[in-house]
Structures are given as C-alpha cells and as structure tokens.
Design a protein around this motif. Sequence first.
Motif, short mmCIF file in Angstrom:
data_model
loop_
_atom_site.label_atom_id
_atom_site.label_comp_id
_atom_site.label_asym_id
_atom_site.label_seq_id
_atom_site.Cartn_x
_atom_site.Cartn_y
_atom_site.Cartn_z
N ARG A 1 68.41 18.54 61.72
CA ARG A 1 68.19 17.68 62.85
C ARG A 1 68.46 16.70 62.93
O ARG A 1 68.34 16.10 61.67
CB ARG A 1 67.01 18.48 62.72
N GLY A 2 68.30 15.92 63.51
CA GLY A 2 68.82 15.06 63.81
C GLY A 2 68.03 13.35 62.84
O GLY A 2 67.96 12.73 62.57
N ARG A 3 66.52 14.26 63.08
CA ARG A 3 65.39 13.19 62.07
C ARG A 3 64.64 14.14 62.04
O ARG A 3 63.03 14.03 61.87
CB ARG A 3 64.82 11.69 63.09
N PRO A 4 65.06 14.58 60.22
CA PRO A 4 64.34 15.91 59.90
C PRO A 4 62.47 14.39 59.53
O PRO A 4 62.33 13.03 59.42
CB PRO A 4 64.50 16.04 58.93
N GLU A 5 61.12 15.29 59.10
CA GLU A 5 60.50 14.09 58.91
C GLU A 5 60.28 13.75 57.75
O GLU A 5 59.43 12.74 57.26
CB GLU A 5 58.83 15.18 58.70
N GLY A 6 61.39 13.26 57.42
CA GLY A 6 60.96 13.55 55.74
C GLY A 6 60.62 13.79 54.79
O GLY A 6 60.35 13.26 53.18
N VAL A 7 60.61 14.88 54.70
CA VAL A 7 60.40 16.05 53.57
C VAL A 7 61.35 16.41 53.28
O VAL A 7 61.90 17.19 53.53
CB VAL A 7 59.06 17.15 54.13
N THR A 8 61.71 16.35 51.55
CA THR A 8 62.67 17.30 51.16
C THR A 8 62.11 18.21 50.98
O THR A 8 60.69 19.20 50.77
CB THR A 8 62.87 16.17 49.73
N VAL A 9 63.01 18.96 50.09
CA VAL A 9 63.13 20.08 49.90
C VAL A 9 62.63 20.11 48.32
O VAL A 9 62.44 19.54 47.32
CB VAL A 9 64.57 20.95 49.62
N ILE A 10 61.99 21.57 48.29
CA ILE A 10 61.10 21.70 46.41
C ILE A 10 62.42 21.88 46.15
O ILE A 10 63.16 22.96 45.92
CB ILE A 10 60.27 23.11 47.06
N ARG A 11 61.99 21.07 45.04
CA ARG A 11 62.98 21.10 43.57
C ARG A 11 62.34 22.06 42.50
O ARG A 11 61.37 21.72 42.54
CB ARG A 11 63.75 19.96 43.45
#
Lengths: 198, 198, 270
Positions: free
Chosen positions: C146-156
Amino acid sequence: MSVNPEHTRMAEALLFAAKEPLDELSIAARLPDDADIPAILEFLEKNYRHKGMNLSKLAGKWVFLTAPDLSWLLQDERESNRKLSRAAMETLAIIAYHQPVTRTEMEEVRGVGLSRGIMDVLFDAGWIRPRGRRRTPGKPVTYGTTEDFLIHFGLDDVRDLPGFDEMKASGLLNTEPNGLFESFGDEARSLDPEEEED
Amino acid sequence: MSVNPEHTRMAEALLFAAKEPLDELSIAARLPDDADIPAILEFLEKNYRHKGMNLSKLAGKWVFLTAPDLSWLLQDERESNRKLSRAAMETLAIIAYHQPVTRTEMEEVRGVGLSRGIMDVLFDAGWIRPRGRRRTPGKPVTYGTTEDFLIHFGLDDVRDLPGFDEMKASGLLNTEPNGLFESFGDEARSLDPEEEED
Amino acid sequence: MTERTGLFDKDNKFASDVHAVPSENALVVDLDGFEGPLDILLVLARDQKVDLLKISILELSKQYLTFIEQAQKLRLEIAADYLVMAAWLAFLKSRLLLPQDEGEEGPSGQELAERLAFQLKKLEAMRGAAEKLINGTITGRDRLKRGRPEGVTVIRHSKYECSLRELLTTYAQHEERKGIRNPLRLMRSAVFSVEAAIERLENMLGKLPEWADLRAYIPKELTDPFSIRSAEASTLLASLQLVKEGRMELRQTESFGPIKVRKTIRRDEE
C-alpha cells in the motif's frame, strides 16, 4: 450498476498503491480512455463503505483510509521503535560473546565505564539477565543473554555467533588487518558458559 | 463460510494499515479472543483474489499487495530497484537453495572463490544471515536467507523456490564435496578456495 | 562482455548468455567476462545443446583446451586456476582415451567425467534459479504494498531495534580497534599524553594565525569519549606550558566559555 470490472480493478490497484490521494484526472490518465471514472469511483466507494478500509474523498481527491471506527485498533501500535545506541550495542555484544561476564569485566573490555542507563536499556529490551555470581572476592554478579535475545537475533545458541575471522572471511567486515588481533572467537569461548550457572 | 463480519473488518483494517506483513499471532493479539483467525484470513484471501489488490502470504505472514497482472499500470509507484551483480545473484540463489550452507560449499558450486564484496552486498540487502555452525571439523559458520528475502522475492517458504523439489530430488542440492580434483594430486589444490587470501 | 545491466529489470539476460562462444573460427577470446573455469566449461557445454548429463566430456575438454591455447596465443593474462583446469582436463582426457590400468587408484575417467557433468549441471541449475528469482514476482516491483499505510507499525516482540549484523559488526570493530590481546598497548594509545599534545600544538600553531578554539587542536580521529576527554585535558595542559614558555597566548572570556589560543605575535615581526 455496471462498471467494467477490469477498469474497477485497475482503479482499485492505483488507489491502493498511490503515495498521495488521487484526483479523478490522474486516475483517468492511467486507465483506458473508455473507462467511466465517476461510476467506478462511486462503485468502489459503496463497495468499501462497510469494510475495514473505506474509499474517501478528501479535498476533491480519492484515498483509501482505515475505517474511522476501527482506528482504536491501531492506536497502541504506534509505539516507535528505538534504535539501540552504539554503546548499548557494544555492551550487548560483549555480554553475548563473553557471558557469563561481570560489570567490571565489561568495562575492562570496552575500556570505558558503563553508564547505568546502558544496562537498563538492555534489561528493558529483555535481552540480558543476571546469571549468577563469580566465585571471586566480592562475589560480583555475572550477566548473560536471554532466550528473547536468541529469538530476536534468530540464533539457536550463543555458540553460533560467528567468530571474528569467520566474519572477516565472509566479507562481513570491511576492515584492514591490523596485525594486533588474532581471534576473539576462541578467547570468548574460553570463558566457559557452563562455568557457573546460577 | 460464516466468519464474524466485524472480526473480518478488523483484520482487514489491520492488514491494510500495517507497513509490514503481519503474522497470524500479531493479528490474533489485536482481535477479540474468539476470533477465528485462519477462517477470517481464508475468507479475505478468497474475497480479494480477483480485486486490484490481493491478500498474499509471504514468509508465513499476510500482506495486501497489488495484483501482479496490473504491475504495468503502477510503474510510477515502484520502489527503486537494487541492482545486483550476476555473481551476487548467483550466490544468493546458492544460499537460498542450499541453506544452511558454508562459504566453502558456495564456492564449490560456482567453482570460484567468493569475493568479499558479494556477501557484504547480500547482508546489506538484508537477505542473508548466519544460521549456525556445521558440526564438522573447524565448525564453519553456515548461512541462510532471511524473512525479507522471502518477502522480496514473493515466496511464502523456501520450499516455494522455483524448481526446489525437483532439484532436491535429483540431488542437485547436495553439498557434499564433489571430490573432482582430488585424484589430480597437488596441483589441484590451488583450486581450493580456502587457500585464497581474504 | 563487461556490460552489467540491472538484474531487476525484467527479462534481463544474464551475462553468460551473451558470451561469445569460441567456436573453431571465433578468435575473440575475452576472459574478463568469465567467472572462473567452471563458467567457461558451462558456456562451452551449452554449445553441445544436450542435457548436461549427456554431454561429451571428451569433446568439452578439447574445446576448453583449444580455448586456453587461443588465449595464450593472444598473450592474454590467464589466471592460474584456468591453467590448473586445463591441466586437469588434459589428465581427464588421457584417462578417458586410454584403457584403465589394472590396479590404478582413484575413480575411473568415466566416473570423473560424470562428476564433472553433474557439477556443471549444479551450476546451471543455480544460474537458472537466479534468473527465475529475478524474473519472478518481486514485491515492490510486480506487487506493490500500500502506498501510504496509516503509519502503524507491526507488533514487534522488541521495543528496541538492532539487527544481528549490526550487533556482530559493532563487536568486531570494537574488538579490532582495541586489540584484545594487547591491553597495555590499548592504554598507551587511549591516553593522549601531554608530550604528544605539546608536539601537536607546536606543529599546528604556525598554521592558525588568528584566535582559534583550543578544541580545534584535538585530534579529529578520536571517537571514544575516554580518548577525547584525555586529549582535552592533555591539550589544555600543553597550552598552559606553551604560554608559560611565552610561545602562545590564551584567553577565556567567561567561566566555562571556550578557550581561545593563538601564536604569540612578536613585536619585531609586526
């Protein structure tokens, strides 16, 4: 409503991959001439209205956005990942290679005192743990790495950490030989990890 | 198929918003306890199979990606390409198909010594990693590929490498020394990659 | 044959596919494009247009030897391993042609030929695999995120970022810098002596006529805080010594402010 499904797919992909919201003109420019852009967008907008993401029109441009009622889902993932400082990385590496190792020994290896914060960060990350006590005067606490450390770095065993020569051989290090250094691999391992388990 | 539509929306939103592929555990951690994650993912995968973007499984994780047949449409959005030399690409293939594999074994397949830069490039790209040690004399470090490698090359698992099963079955992926130049006496030894200086 | 195109362009052919294959009349011999003797053998073997396991190794040996001869005639630099391969193939040729001696040790010529063919097959398989990987469905090229993901990162699993490579190189660089087997040497070099600082100040003083920050005289190559502290202290002591000797002037306009120094300007020079 009968929009060309192939045109719809194209618009969908464009909107999905776009780095900016798109106006109808830029969508039309990429789609075949006979594509009915307004109809396609209306169709998509309806189609995604009840999904996890919606197609929204903002300032005359179209963009996929997470459904507003689900934004709470994403909230507490916003925690930004902090980069480990060089000092912390160095300390972690020393613990990994020399464990079990006391604070004084770490300071000796690094040639500088350990600031309190460093160990705190490594504990906080869950990568180090106290291992026991050295049987020397003062009985200093020794430290080692945790299972989380192995998991994070994708290792089966701390003994799998490559030695200096091996890293060099595989081109991992762009360092010129200085003749000073032989191999820390052996040295590190001479501190038998089983020496004194807690 | 009856999956909870609200759970499906949630998973959809999560997958849509995430910057990296998500594994099932990470999705499960965000959704209500009674959410049937595998069923939801199966449902979503089917649902998006013919849309502009598909739900794909790469390296065991789920991610929405644009449909491959539409790539011509999206040239402007492409990420800049990393250019790899033939030698680097070949080495990467050898590591991918033979992993875990030692440096010497890689050199035997290509018949030339590995220049140092090659492994460096592959490490920098984040596509290879040390995997452990071979339980043979000298305990050489073995290498394998990373999750990023699978994601980049669009694979769910190493077994999905093109032709992997056939090659494996026909013995092409054996890493035993070929013993080719042994019978030739001393001269052949200069072919021994280990003798090359680093 | 030195052109290297971006491998991530679709339908890119690998370098080996466009090698000028030296046939009888082709005298164009360019070793630069090849990656070792096995590479040449593979290119030659493909010329036979059969499954590599069925190629005539005898024929292949002849071709390789001719190739090397031509290269030698043209006085091209030939790396040792090409010559070793030539010698080995000559040896294999003789084994294949002559009846095997009774009691001769090691594998027969036929066995060696089969092993060589298999080795070539392995290389070819990997070469084909590399090509297939590059021409496969590449994420970011053929399938886009996706070109502009909401800026949410993966749960690390970890709050801190650090890759294995970073960890390893940090340690190795640190170890190398320090020289683990020579701690005395470490201490000597880590502490910047007053003598060294005086020498450095003396050498540099003439080059900076105006007031300059004393810190500018600290060696730039120092990185670890300990060495820098040590150099600061030594340089200050050295400057005091030079002032005492009347060779340098020193001023500090406020408490803890920067210390400025310059060369003493002699009246007769002005």
